[in-house]
Enzyme design. Structure first.
Site, PDB file in Angstrom:
ATOM      1  CB  CYS A 101       6.320 -75.886  49.843  1.00  0.00           C
ATOM      2  SG  CYS A 101       4.624 -76.159  50.433  1.00  0.00           S
ATOM      3  CD  GLU A 148       1.483 -77.063  45.021  1.00  0.00           C
ATOM      4  OE1 GLU A 148       1.146 -76.033  45.614  1.00  0.00           O
ATOM      5  OE2 GLU A 148       2.584 -77.175  44.445  1.00  0.00           O
TER       6      GLU A 148
END
Length: 133
Positions: free
Chosen positions: A38, A9
């Protein structure tokens, strides 16, 4: 949190920033990832989308990451920031197999359990995004 996923990410955000996208144009980015973001990564993506209103993000995940508290909250926050969150169907999984996997010429042959898992993951994500458990 999986360190490798967090790195993905962060690399994604750095890569997009390095493109110096014209803020006068609209962009739609599609990401295929193994796990939904997450909580930490979802928060970073929410911030990124808030700073880049000219970017629309569509995320196809194979599974829901649920090993940390508040993962549901941050998936909803990500959706509220404009990201489209979806569980991959067989078509998307096959696309990833053909496009991104060094499959060495092997055909995509999903197991029967995969269909059940896709359905369960889709229902779970829909429930989370509606505010349920």
């Amino acid at each position: 949190m999986a360190w490798e996923q967090r790195m993905q990410e962060l690399c994604f955000q750095d890569r997009v920033r390095s493109w110096h996208l014209d803020e006068g144009k609209q962009y739609r980015l599609t990401c295929y990832i193994s796990w939904s973001p997450c909580p930490d990564c979802a928060q970073k993506l929410v911030e990124f989308l808030g700073e880049n209103s000219h970017v629309r993000l569509r995320i196809f995940a194979a599974r829901i990451y649920k090993k940390r508290d508040r993962y549901k909250h941050w998936l909803r926050q990500l959706r509220d920031a404009g990201a489209q969150l979806t569980i991959m169907t067989l078509n998307e999984l096959q696309h990833c197999w053909v496009t991104f996997v060094d499959n060495q010429g092997q055909r995509f042959e999903p197991e029967i359990e995969l269909l059940e898992n896709i359905g369960a993951q889709c229902q779970k994500l829909e429930s989370i995004l509606r505010g349920g458990s």
